[in-house]
Structure formats: C-alpha cells, structure tokens
Write a protein that holds these residues in place. Sequence first.
Motif, PDB file in Angstrom:
ATOM      1  N   PRO A 441       8.660  -1.142  -2.875  1.00 60.16           N
ATOM      2  CA  PRO A 441       7.886  -1.350  -1.654  1.00 60.16           C
ATOM      3  C   PRO A 441       6.760  -2.337  -1.905  1.00 60.16           C
ATOM      4  O   PRO A 441       6.361  -2.574  -3.053  1.00 60.16           O
ATOM      5  CB  PRO A 441       7.336   0.052  -1.352  1.00 60.16           C
ATOM      6  CG  PRO A 441       7.259   0.712  -2.681  1.00 60.16           C
ATOM      7  CD  PRO A 441       8.420   0.182  -3.469  1.00 60.16           C
ATOM      8  N   PRO A 442       6.230  -2.953  -0.855  1.00 60.21           N
ATOM      9  CA  PRO A 442       5.109  -3.876  -1.048  1.00 60.21           C
ATOM     10  C   PRO A 442       3.881  -3.143  -1.566  1.00 60.21           C
ATOM     11  O   PRO A 442       3.655  -1.970  -1.245  1.00 60.21           O
ATOM     12  CB  PRO A 442       4.877  -4.449   0.352  1.00 60.21           C
ATOM     13  CG  PRO A 442       5.469  -3.437   1.286  1.00 60.21           C
ATOM     14  CD  PRO A 442       6.625  -2.815   0.560  1.00 60.21           C
ATOM     15  N   LEU A 443       3.116  -3.840  -2.368  1.00 55.80           N
ATOM     16  CA  LEU A 443       1.869  -3.265  -2.864  1.00 55.80           C
ATOM     17  C   LEU A 443       0.861  -3.165  -1.729  1.00 55.80           C
ATOM     18  O   LEU A 443       0.859  -3.990  -0.808  1.00 55.80           O
ATOM     19  CB  LEU A 443       1.291  -4.124  -3.980  1.00 55.80           C
ATOM     20  CG  LEU A 443       2.010  -4.077  -5.328  1.00 55.80           C
ATOM     21  CD1 LEU A 443       1.476  -5.184  -6.231  1.00 55.80           C
ATOM     22  CD2 LEU A 443       1.819  -2.723  -5.983  1.00 55.80           C
ATOM     23  N   PRO A 444      -0.017  -2.165  -1.782  1.00 55.16           N
ATOM     24  CA  PRO A 444      -1.090  -2.121  -0.784  1.00 55.16           C
ATOM     25  C   PRO A 444      -2.081  -3.256  -1.031  1.00 55.16           C
ATOM     26  O   PRO A 444      -2.043  -3.925  -2.067  1.00 55.16           O
ATOM     27  CB  PRO A 444      -1.740  -0.749  -1.036  1.00 55.16           C
ATOM     28  CG  PRO A 444      -1.481  -0.484  -2.490  1.00 55.16           C
ATOM     29  CD  PRO A 444      -0.122  -1.074  -2.773  1.00 55.16           C
ATOM     30  N   GLU A 445      -2.944  -3.454  -0.070  1.00 52.23           N
ATOM     31  CA  GLU A 445      -3.994  -4.453  -0.255  1.00 52.23           C
ATOM     32  C   GLU A 445      -4.846  -4.075  -1.470  1.00 52.23           C
ATOM     33  O   GLU A 445      -5.186  -2.907  -1.649  1.00 52.23           O
ATOM     34  CB  GLU A 445      -4.891  -4.524   0.985  1.00 52.23           C
ATOM     35  CG  GLU A 445      -4.239  -5.200   2.171  1.00 52.23           C
ATOM     36  CD  GLU A 445      -4.006  -6.689   1.915  1.00 52.23           C
ATOM     37  OE1 GLU A 445      -4.908  -7.345   1.341  1.00 52.23           O
ATOM     38  OE2 GLU A 445      -2.912  -7.177   2.266  1.00 52.23           O
ATOM     39  N   PRO A 446      -5.177  -5.038  -2.319  1.00 54.59           N
ATOM     40  CA  PRO A 446      -6.011  -4.702  -3.483  1.00 54.59           C
ATOM     41  C   PRO A 446      -7.400  -4.281  -3.036  1.00 54.59           C
ATOM     42  O   PRO A 446      -7.882  -4.705  -1.974  1.00 54.59           O
ATOM     43  CB  PRO A 446      -6.051  -6.005  -4.286  1.00 54.59           C
ATOM     44  CG  PRO A 446      -5.754  -7.082  -3.295  1.00 54.59           C
ATOM     45  CD  PRO A 446      -4.829  -6.471  -2.273  1.00 54.59           C
ATOM     46  N   PRO A 447      -8.043  -3.452  -3.817  1.00 49.55           N
ATOM     47  CA  PRO A 447      -9.407  -3.037  -3.440  1.00 49.55           C
ATOM     48  C   PRO A 447     -10.377  -4.200  -3.596  1.00 49.55           C
ATOM     49  O   PRO A 447     -10.124  -5.136  -4.362  1.00 49.55           O
ATOM     50  CB  PRO A 447      -9.711  -1.917  -4.445  1.00 49.55           C
ATOM     51  CG  PRO A 447      -8.859  -2.232  -5.634  1.00 49.55           C
ATOM     52  CD  PRO A 447      -7.609  -2.849  -5.081  1.00 49.55           C
ATOM     53  N   PRO A 448     -11.472  -4.180  -2.886  1.00 52.21           N
ATOM     54  CA  PRO A 448     -12.468  -5.254  -3.034  1.00 52.21           C
ATOM     55  C   PRO A 448     -13.070  -5.233  -4.436  1.00 52.21           C
ATOM     56  O   PRO A 448     -13.176  -4.188  -5.082  1.00 52.21           O
ATOM     57  CB  PRO A 448     -13.511  -4.927  -1.959  1.00 52.21           C
ATOM     58  CG  PRO A 448     -13.335  -3.466  -1.684  1.00 52.21           C
ATOM     59  CD  PRO A 448     -11.888  -3.169  -1.893  1.00 52.21           C
ATOM     60  N   ARG A 449     -13.452  -6.411  -4.901  1.00 55.23           N
ATOM     61  CA  ARG A 449     -14.087  -6.502  -6.210  1.00 55.23           C
ATOM     62  C   ARG A 449     -15.475  -5.868  -6.163  1.00 55.23           C
ATOM     63  O   ARG A 449     -16.155  -5.899  -5.143  1.00 55.23           O
ATOM     64  CB  ARG A 449     -14.192  -7.953  -6.655  1.00 55.23           C
ATOM     65  CG  ARG A 449     -12.847  -8.598  -6.960  1.00 55.23           C
ATOM     66  CD  ARG A 449     -13.035 -10.013  -7.491  1.00 55.23           C
ATOM     67  NE  ARG A 449     -11.767 -10.614  -7.847  1.00 55.23           N
ATOM     68  CZ  ARG A 449     -11.167 -10.454  -9.026  1.00 55.23           C
ATOM     69  NH1 ARG A 449     -11.745  -9.709  -9.946  1.00 55.23           N
ATOM     70  NH2 ARG A 449     -10.014 -11.032  -9.280  1.00 55.23           N
ATOM     71  N   GLY A 450     -15.861  -5.286  -7.269  1.00 54.28           N
ATOM     72  CA  GLY A 450     -17.172  -4.668  -7.348  1.00 54.28           C
ATOM     73  C   GLY A 450     -17.445  -4.245  -8.775  1.00 54.28           C
ATOM     74  O   GLY A 450     -16.615  -4.443  -9.672  1.00 54.28           O
ATOM     75  N   PRO A 451     -18.601  -3.661  -9.022  1.00 54.22           N
ATOM     76  CA  PRO A 451     -18.934  -3.240 -10.393  1.00 54.22           C
ATOM     77  C   PRO A 451     -17.973  -2.151 -10.883  1.00 54.22           C
ATOM     78  O   PRO A 451     -17.493  -1.327 -10.102  1.00 54.22           O
ATOM     79  CB  PRO A 451     -20.367  -2.715 -10.268  1.00 54.22           C
ATOM     80  CG  PRO A 451     -20.529  -2.374  -8.819  1.00 54.22           C
ATOM     81  CD  PRO A 451     -19.670  -3.344  -8.065  1.00 54.22           C
TER      82      PRO A 451
END
Length: 560
Positions: A441-451
């Motif tokens: 299946p397609p990957l979900p949207e990647p999480p936003p970058r952060g610390p």
Amino acid sequence: MLRIGNASGFYGDRFAAFEEMLTGGPLDVLTGDYLAELTMLILARDRLRDPALGYAKTFLRQMRTGLRLAADRRVRIVVNAGGLNPRRLAEALRELAADQGLTVPVGHVTGDDLLPRAADLGRDGLLAANAYLGAFGIAECLRGGAEVVVTGRVTDAALVTGPAIAHYDWKPGDLDALAGAATAGHILECGAQATGGNYAFFREHDTVRPGFPIAELHADGSSVITKHPGTGGAVTVGTVTAQLLYETAGARYPGPDVTVRLDTVRLRQEGPDRVAVAPVRGEAPPPDLKVGLNRLGGWRNEVVFVLTGLDIEAKADLVRRQFATALAEPPADQRWTLARTDHADADTEESASALLRLTVRDPDERRVGRALGAAAVELALAGYPGFHLTAPPGPGTPYGVFESAYVPAGTVEHTAVLPDGSTVAVPPPAATAELRPLDPPPLPEPPPRGPTRRAPLGLVAGARSGDKGGDANLGVWARTEDGWRWLAHTLTVPVLRRLLPETADLPVERHLLPHLRAVNFTVTGLLGEGVGAQVRFDPQAKALGEWLRSRHLDIPEALL
C-alpha cells in the motif's frame, strides 16, 4: 449472536482455565488450542513409547470437572487436544463421561495424519506428518449432535470457525463471513495473549492473572472480543492488535477454508473490555494444504561456564582454546555465546559474572554426552581463575526438526466422525486461488520535521514476535496516527537489520498494514530448523520484539 470462549492457548496453559471459563459467565462454545509445532514433536515421542497415547493428556484431566460443568450449562467444547490420536481421546472422553453417569455425545475429526504417506512427501525418518485441516469437519460433528468435538491438526482458527459454520449454516462460498470468524479465531487461539498477556504495555493494566478471551460472533462474521466480567487483564485495541500480528506475515493470511485479507481488518474500542472487529474481507483459499513435518534431527547438549570479575573476554577465549584440544571426536556443530551479564565494581558476585554457553549438536549421541561433560569437568582445576559451571553437564538429549510441505487439498481425506459412529467426508473447497502477495500500500504522508531525541523504540511502539518453523515473525505497531506516519517511514528493512544485527545476513520481508498502524516483518532462517532444534538463545523468537523495542532511535519529540 454466538459466544465462543477460549480456555487454552498451548499444551501447558493454565489448568484451571476451563473451570474458570465455564463458571465465569455465559458461553455457547468453549475452545482449547493445544497444538504448537513443538507440541506435535512431544506427542510423537509419547506415541513412540505407547501407541495409545499421542493426545494432550492435560485436557482429559481438565474434563474430570469440565464435562459436567459444560453439560449443566449447555456449553459445547471444541478442542484440538486429539493431537496425533483424536480417536483414542474421543474414546477416553466417553469412558470418563460414563464413569460420571453422563451421556455426552463426542465427535472427532480425522484425515490430518499423513505419516503413512511419508514416502510421497519425500522425507525420511519422520515422527509425524500432519496436514492443517479446516473447519468444516468440526461443523459436521456439531451438526451431527456432538457436544464435544476433538480434532487432530486443524488450523488454530478452525476451532472458532467450525462452530460458527454450524450455527449460522455458512457455506464454503461465504468468504467474508468465514474470514471474519477466522480472524476472531486467530485472536482467541493464544488465550490470554488477547487479554493483556505478553503485552508490550503491560504496566497499563492488571495483568497478574488475565482472563481468557471471548468472541461474540454475528451472522456476517463480525465480532466483538471481550472477556468474562471481573477477570484480570484487559481487552483493548492494543491487546487485540498485538495478537492479530502474532505469527502472521503479509496482508493475505491463508487458511484451508478462506484467505483472510488482514489489510481490511478494522478494530474499534466499543467499551470497556470490548473491541469490535469488522469488516473483514475473505478470498478463496489456496489449493494446497500445509503439512507440518516433525523428525528427530540428532542429539544436543550444553554447558554454561560462569566467568567472574576481570578479563572476561580472555577467560572465554581460554575455554574455547582448551575445548579445541580436549575432545577426541568434536561434535558436528558447536556454538559458543557469551552473555555479558557482568557489571564493573559489582556489589554481588552474581552481578560480577558473565555466562559463556557452549551448545553442541551431533547425529551421534556419544559425541554430545559423557565425553562433553568430562571435558568440561576436567578443566575445573586447570582452567580460568574462578572456574565453575551453572550445573553439572548432563547426558545428551534428542532434538527435533520441523519442516513444512504442501499437498493438494483434494488428496487429504478430511472426515468427520459423528457421535453415532457414522462418518461424513468433507470435500475440499470447490473454488481456490493461488496465494500471491499484494502490491504494497502507499506510505502515509511523512511526519513534519522537528526536534528528535535518542530514545528506545518501545516508548512509542508495541511489538509481538514468534516463530513459524525456522522463521521469525515480528509485528510492530504505533499507538497514534502520527506515530504510524513516523513508524512507516522509519522502520525499514535496512533499519531493522541495523537494530537487530542477528538479522543482517538473513532474508527479511516487510509488510504494511495501515488499518492496524502496523509493520510486520518475516525473518527467514533466524531460528534454524525450528524450536525443537534449540539453535538460538530464544528458540521461538518470543522476545525478539522486546529486544527491538529496547533499541534506540532518533524519535520526534512530539511523539515522546
């Protein structure tokens, strides 16, 4: 609604569970699963000693009280405790019922024993060869009036699917309903593992004595997983997810009656200790049946040396070099492992000590028996400083090897033996489909970058692992949608190989199950020839998931 409970997840599970389940609340059917791959080897060795054995003797003892309780409460019992001798266990149950003044109709299922066809399977020296039968033989026994049904090797889920087929009159083409019941059966099959046992986040629940699970099954195959009120443990989306991932692989989970599409399963917390399981899609089963093959592989033994204080590595090296010259006929397979359980400047002798384990295997018992023990003991005054062993070396013990084979379903004589002695032949499925992997299946949207912060994976993900022959299964799931987005992008095969170096040179497959927020790995060959061969410290990979959860990654602080 059909209420089906479980009272055994393996041969050796809580003895009192049958009585607890029969007296703890309403049930229509009570099941018990006794047959793991290792159990079949144990039962085969029982049968070698006495041809009248080969079944799970524990179940017969449980029925000394359970038969009357079940009869009084009108609860039907379905178990695979027949092992390699379901006919004899059925006879023993009738004798037990007669001794108690009860009339209990008992049916049993045969056809799984393929040992007479060992030559056709291309294997020599087999102790047991058993096809994994489906659920329709169980259903025929129940339709024929059986109050107790005993089987040999059926799929674990069949113990639940069979009663549902009989109750709702499902046909082989009712694939979605069958898939839903098989999913419920897979959740129930390992007993308390669905109610908080072996659960990654066990500290969140009272798991001192978890209750056993129940499935409330409906006519469309949907179910609610629950447990008797007042029992320990918990039924949550997490505990059910953990069991769903246990010893499965890709999105298609094949069985003799139906192939379950695990990627369609959705879970919903419906209330305290109630998890709804729906919908579940089913597809036609594969044309072949899996056959479990057990044989003796040879003899094994082990010696554990205790190394204390300073120079642990040098002491271990000395033992290895001394052993290289001490054995006139070295065993065919020698494996040394050093567990650095020692601590610097320790305040107890035990915590200052490491364990050096020598495991040996050989087809010849002599090479792993007295000679090995003598070689170890003779080092007592000539070895490293502080020499001692955890225990005196014992004689060699036989070890088993598990393998899988496949035969066309139509070549197996699946038969239901009804309480009146008549038989019903169970035909193979008319419609089958070759098992093929699905496109990922397609990957979900990647999480936003952060610390990020370096921390153990287990702070944000659960895991459960187990064995399938020589392969290990490792399921990992996230607890939130944000956690799933991070997990799906982060825990790749290369990352798994880095975190678990034992997998570095082995074939590894990764499967995504988005509805469960899970990734499921299969590690081929990690367990060698299977649990009976005992080639690894954790021979069933039960703690592989907990090892992974203890490994450190750069985890987004937002998740922590």
